[in-house]
Design a protein around this motif. Sequence first.
Motif, PDB file in Angstrom:
ATOM      1  N   SER A 129     -13.904 -66.194  -9.597  1.00  0.00           N
ATOM      2  CA  SER A 129     -14.150 -64.888  -8.996  1.00  0.00           C
ATOM      3  C   SER A 129     -15.628 -64.815  -8.671  1.00  0.00           C
ATOM      4  CB  SER A 129     -13.784 -63.785  -9.961  1.00  0.00           C
ATOM      5  OG  SER A 129     -14.729 -63.737 -10.982  1.00  0.00           O
ATOM      6  N   ARG A 130     -15.965 -64.003  -7.744  1.00  0.00           N
ATOM      7  CA  ARG A 130     -17.379 -63.910  -7.369  1.00  0.00           C
ATOM      8  C   ARG A 130     -18.116 -62.937  -8.255  1.00  0.00           C
ATOM      9  NH1 ARG A 130     -14.737 -63.877  -3.000  1.00  0.00           N
ATOM     10  NH2 ARG A 130     -14.271 -65.929  -2.215  1.00  0.00           N
ATOM     11  N   HIS A 132     -20.091 -60.618  -7.191  1.00  0.00           N
ATOM     12  CA  HIS A 132     -20.318 -59.286  -6.637  1.00  0.00           C
ATOM     13  C   HIS A 132     -19.160 -58.333  -6.942  1.00  0.00           C
ATOM     14  CE1 HIS A 132     -17.518 -59.844  -3.339  1.00  0.00           C
ATOM     15  NE2 HIS A 132     -18.080 -61.005  -3.088  1.00  0.00           N
ATOM     16  N   LEU A 133     -19.485 -57.110  -6.903  1.00  0.00           N
ATOM     17  CA  LEU A 133     -18.529 -56.045  -7.184  1.00  0.00           C
ATOM     18  C   LEU A 133     -17.279 -56.200  -6.328  1.00  0.00           C
ATOM     19  CD1 LEU A 133     -18.799 -53.137  -8.706  1.00  0.00           C
ATOM     20  CD2 LEU A 133     -18.908 -52.297  -6.380  1.00  0.00           C
ATOM     21  N   TRP A 138     -10.633 -58.522  -4.660  1.00  0.00           N
ATOM     22  CA  TRP A 138     -10.490 -58.816  -3.264  1.00  0.00           C
ATOM     23  C   TRP A 138      -9.852 -60.177  -3.019  1.00  0.00           C
ATOM     24  CZ3 TRP A 138     -12.635 -62.523  -0.092  1.00  0.00           C
ATOM     25  CH2 TRP A 138     -12.541 -62.263   1.276  1.00  0.00           C
ATOM     26  N   GLN A 142      -5.568 -61.599  -1.878  1.00  0.00           N
ATOM     27  CA  GLN A 142      -5.482 -62.264  -0.582  1.00  0.00           C
ATOM     28  C   GLN A 142      -4.902 -63.669  -0.742  1.00  0.00           C
ATOM     29  OE1 GLN A 142      -8.374 -61.606   2.346  1.00  0.00           O
ATOM     30  NE2 GLN A 142      -7.739 -59.510   2.092  1.00  0.00           N
ATOM     31  N   ALA A 275      -1.680 -53.569  -3.410  1.00  0.00           N
ATOM     32  CA  ALA A 275      -2.159 -53.407  -2.033  1.00  0.00           C
ATOM     33  C   ALA A 275      -3.297 -52.391  -1.982  1.00  0.00           C
ATOM     34  CB  ALA A 275      -1.014 -52.962  -1.130  1.00  0.00           C
ATOM     35  N   ARG A 276      -3.165 -51.357  -2.794  1.00  0.00           N
ATOM     36  CA  ARG A 276      -4.175 -50.313  -2.851  1.00  0.00           C
ATOM     37  C   ARG A 276      -5.523 -50.890  -3.278  1.00  0.00           C
ATOM     38  NH1 ARG A 276      -4.350 -44.357  -4.283  1.00  0.00           N
ATOM     39  NH2 ARG A 276      -6.330 -44.356  -5.347  1.00  0.00           N
ATOM     40  N   GLU A 278      -6.459 -53.922  -3.096  1.00  0.00           N
ATOM     41  CA  GLU A 278      -6.920 -54.884  -2.092  1.00  0.00           C
ATOM     42  C   GLU A 278      -7.565 -54.160  -0.905  1.00  0.00           C
ATOM     43  OE1 GLU A 278      -3.692 -57.187  -0.659  1.00  0.00           O
ATOM     44  OE2 GLU A 278      -4.952 -58.510   0.552  1.00  0.00           O
ATOM     45  N   VAL A 279      -6.875 -53.166  -0.383  1.00  0.00           N
ATOM     46  CA  VAL A 279      -7.389 -52.415   0.770  1.00  0.00           C
ATOM     47  C   VAL A 279      -8.698 -51.725   0.393  1.00  0.00           C
ATOM     48  CG1 VAL A 279      -6.966 -50.444   2.292  1.00  0.00           C
ATOM     49  CG2 VAL A 279      -5.117 -52.054   1.782  1.00  0.00           C
ATOM     50  N   GLU A 280      -8.704 -51.139  -0.790  1.00  0.00           N
ATOM     51  CA  GLU A 280      -9.890 -50.439  -1.238  1.00  0.00           C
ATOM     52  C   GLU A 280     -11.078 -51.387  -1.346  1.00  0.00           C
ATOM     53  OE1 GLU A 280      -9.946 -46.879  -4.210  1.00  0.00           O
ATOM     54  OE2 GLU A 280     -10.219 -48.729  -5.312  1.00  0.00           O
ATOM     55  N   ILE A 282     -11.561 -54.162   0.272  1.00  0.00           N
ATOM     56  CA  ILE A 282     -12.002 -54.548   1.620  1.00  0.00           C
ATOM     57  C   ILE A 282     -12.834 -53.424   2.247  1.00  0.00           C
ATOM     58  CG2 ILE A 282     -11.224 -55.041   3.989  1.00  0.00           C
ATOM     59  CD1 ILE A 282      -8.822 -56.513   2.735  1.00  0.00           C
ATOM     60  N   ALA A 283     -12.342 -52.202   2.098  1.00  0.00           N
ATOM     61  CA  ALA A 283     -13.058 -51.062   2.677  1.00  0.00           C
ATOM     62  C   ALA A 283     -14.411 -50.857   2.000  1.00  0.00           C
ATOM     63  CB  ALA A 283     -12.201 -49.796   2.560  1.00  0.00           C
ATOM     64  N   LEU A 284     -14.437 -51.003   0.675  1.00  0.00           N
ATOM     65  CA  LEU A 284     -15.699 -50.828  -0.036  1.00  0.00           C
ATOM     66  C   LEU A 284     -16.698 -51.919   0.359  1.00  0.00           C
ATOM     67  CD1 LEU A 284     -14.515 -49.817  -3.638  1.00  0.00           C
ATOM     68  CD2 LEU A 284     -15.438 -48.333  -1.870  1.00  0.00           C
TER      69      LEU A 284
ATOM     70  N   ALA B 303      -1.704 -48.228   1.709  1.00  0.00           N
ATOM     71  CA  ALA B 303      -1.313 -49.221   0.707  1.00  0.00           C
ATOM     72  C   ALA B 303       0.194 -49.471   0.772  1.00  0.00           C
ATOM     73  CB  ALA B 303      -1.718 -48.758  -0.684  1.00  0.00           C
ATOM     74  N   ALA B 317      -7.686 -51.190   5.931  1.00  0.00           N
ATOM     75  CA  ALA B 317      -9.049 -50.803   5.543  1.00  0.00           C
ATOM     76  C   ALA B 317      -9.761 -50.128   6.708  1.00  0.00           C
ATOM     77  CB  ALA B 317      -9.827 -52.025   5.069  1.00  0.00           C
ATOM     78  N   LEU B 321     -11.408 -46.369   6.704  1.00  0.00           N
ATOM     79  CA  LEU B 321     -12.819 -46.116   7.017  1.00  0.00           C
ATOM     80  C   LEU B 321     -12.958 -45.129   8.168  1.00  0.00           C
ATOM     81  CD1 LEU B 321     -14.212 -49.731   6.596  1.00  0.00           C
ATOM     82  CD2 LEU B 321     -14.752 -47.755   5.174  1.00  0.00           C
TER      83      LEU B 321
END
Lengths: 323, 323
Positions: A129-130, A132-133, A138, A142, A275-276, A278-280, A282-284, B303, B317, B321
């Motif tokens: 895992s990376r 970063h936050l 994320w 995927q 999914a929530r 994941e989408v969140e 990506i958006a963040l 989601a 995403a 946004l």
Amino acid sequence: VTSGDGRPRSRAAVPVSELVEQARAGRTRAVARLISLVEDEAPELREVMAALAPHTGRAHVIGITGAPGVGKSTSTNALVRELRAQDKRVAVLAIDPSSPFSGGALLGDRVRMGDHATDPGVFIRSMASRGHLGGLAWAAPQALRVLDAAGFDVVLVETVGVGQSEVEIAGTADTTLVLLAPGMGDGIQAAKAGILEVGDVYVVNKADRPEAASVRRDLRSMLALTERASGAWRPPVLLMSAQTGEGVERVVEALADHVEHTRGEQLAARRRARARAEVEAIALAAMRRRWGGVASGELDTVADEVATGRTDPYAAADRLLES
Amino acid sequence: VTSGDGRPRSRAAVPVSELVEQARAGRTRAVARLISLVEDEAPELREVMAALAPHTGRAHVIGITGAPGVGKSTSTNALVRELRAQDKRVAVLAIDPSSPFSGGALLGDRVRMGDHATDPGVFIRSMASRGHLGGLAWAAPQALRVLDAAGFDVVLVETVGVGQSEVEIAGTADTTLVLLAPGMGDGIQAAKAGILEVGDVYVVNKADRPEAASVRRDLRSMLALTERASGAWRPPVLLMSAQTGEGVERVVEALADHVEHTRGEQLAARRRARARAEVEAIALAAMRRRWGGVASGELDTVADEVATGRTDPYAAADRLLES
């Protein structure tokens, strides 16, 4: 050549549409390439994910978690063997969120492939895992999406340790297997680690050891204290020896039982939660890029004011959100 | 009575401005109350942080990290004792990011206070990080801000374990102390955990053990391989016995030397990074609240579409946004 956002273009000579087709046809190398695109946060991911979307939702995603030393990789291998004997295609995603510096695949994938090395029905991949936050939130979903669309019947997500990140991952799998072993600390430890909340199937590994039965008994009595709605799934506590293969078939059966039992609203809810997240994420990540963009650098400006006491973090966050 | 966003109003009978005044005057109870407001994510925090902002930037923030078993709390206590002997006011913030379920202060603060229980120049507080994204990044800097504004000369931030979160915290302290001990695994382990990148001062605790000298030697040769700009701070590797107090004075000296050496642009950069993480976490939390708000529920809608394969996470995403 770089893309619009300054990141290098993928090394892919093969067009994305073709890679996706190949992955769906079961070509291991194409699957591996797609997961590398995920790890690299490649700009092609948008296109990849759009192409994969209609083909997802078929795989049974099983999270495997447990403290270091319980025999996680041996157990994962034993499950793979049993699932293969049942003619299922199996992918393993091993995630190590503990080290922000490992950056990339861990050693040992090839070692772990072992007897499956020439079996196209098995795919094993480690992901770090990376730092970063949101990195973990994320990348893991995927990669799951790739494996799901590639037609694997079962995806085993193995996490290292029982920490916050692991519990998060485990919590969004279709089914969560919590692995324990005799001599790994008492029940209070287990309760403290939060495992009583997350497991759908509990497995006491190393069942040949004399204390295995008492670990099982203790766990059962703790689980009995948890209130569950009538008709709700009751997590079984099973004994297994990954080493000898004893009890593995029963564990695989319990995992399949769980997903059958939850099929319908419950399973849908877990997948929605996944999914929530994941989408969140990506958006963040998109928001963070926007705030930290070279052009604006608004975040740096306000951070400087906060660091020097000229403004407070809430007022700074407000300005960031307005920008 | 609840505030506009549905969270319970603070139990504070004392107005925020008064609490802040009391905390700045060194009243331990007021400091504790302010940190509780941070932990509770109380709506008054905005007002608190605005009032504190002009009084921050004075404390020397020292991150203490190291694997379990190296003697972190004993070492922290030894440092507190030495700093008190030098008449510094000292606060300790002990953070446990490993358990998402502990929720609230850990046991043992009172035990740890020990001989400092009646000393108003010492403040010790445990914080559990929250399970949600950004919880740690958010709560720890805010608690630091309270302690800084309350006039503590030194704030020791002690983290449990050497994981991603710990390294993150350590990385944003003014000075990072990495603690090791003989018999805690070899150098490769240390390198893997990423500690060679984060330490400003390395301390080999339990120096009375025979292997301490060789741990120090190994670490020194590994650190010697790290390239550093000329004039840059070179992390010392010191021997200490927290138990007997031997070497503690020298460690405190090295910590003060480090902050003096970096005063100016380097220290400012670290504090900016800390503020950046804090502001970003607040802004991201605000975004998440917006997306997940009962009124809109946009995130839930997209989601669901992702989970059922009707759209892909990137397109979802984008919609989030735009909303």
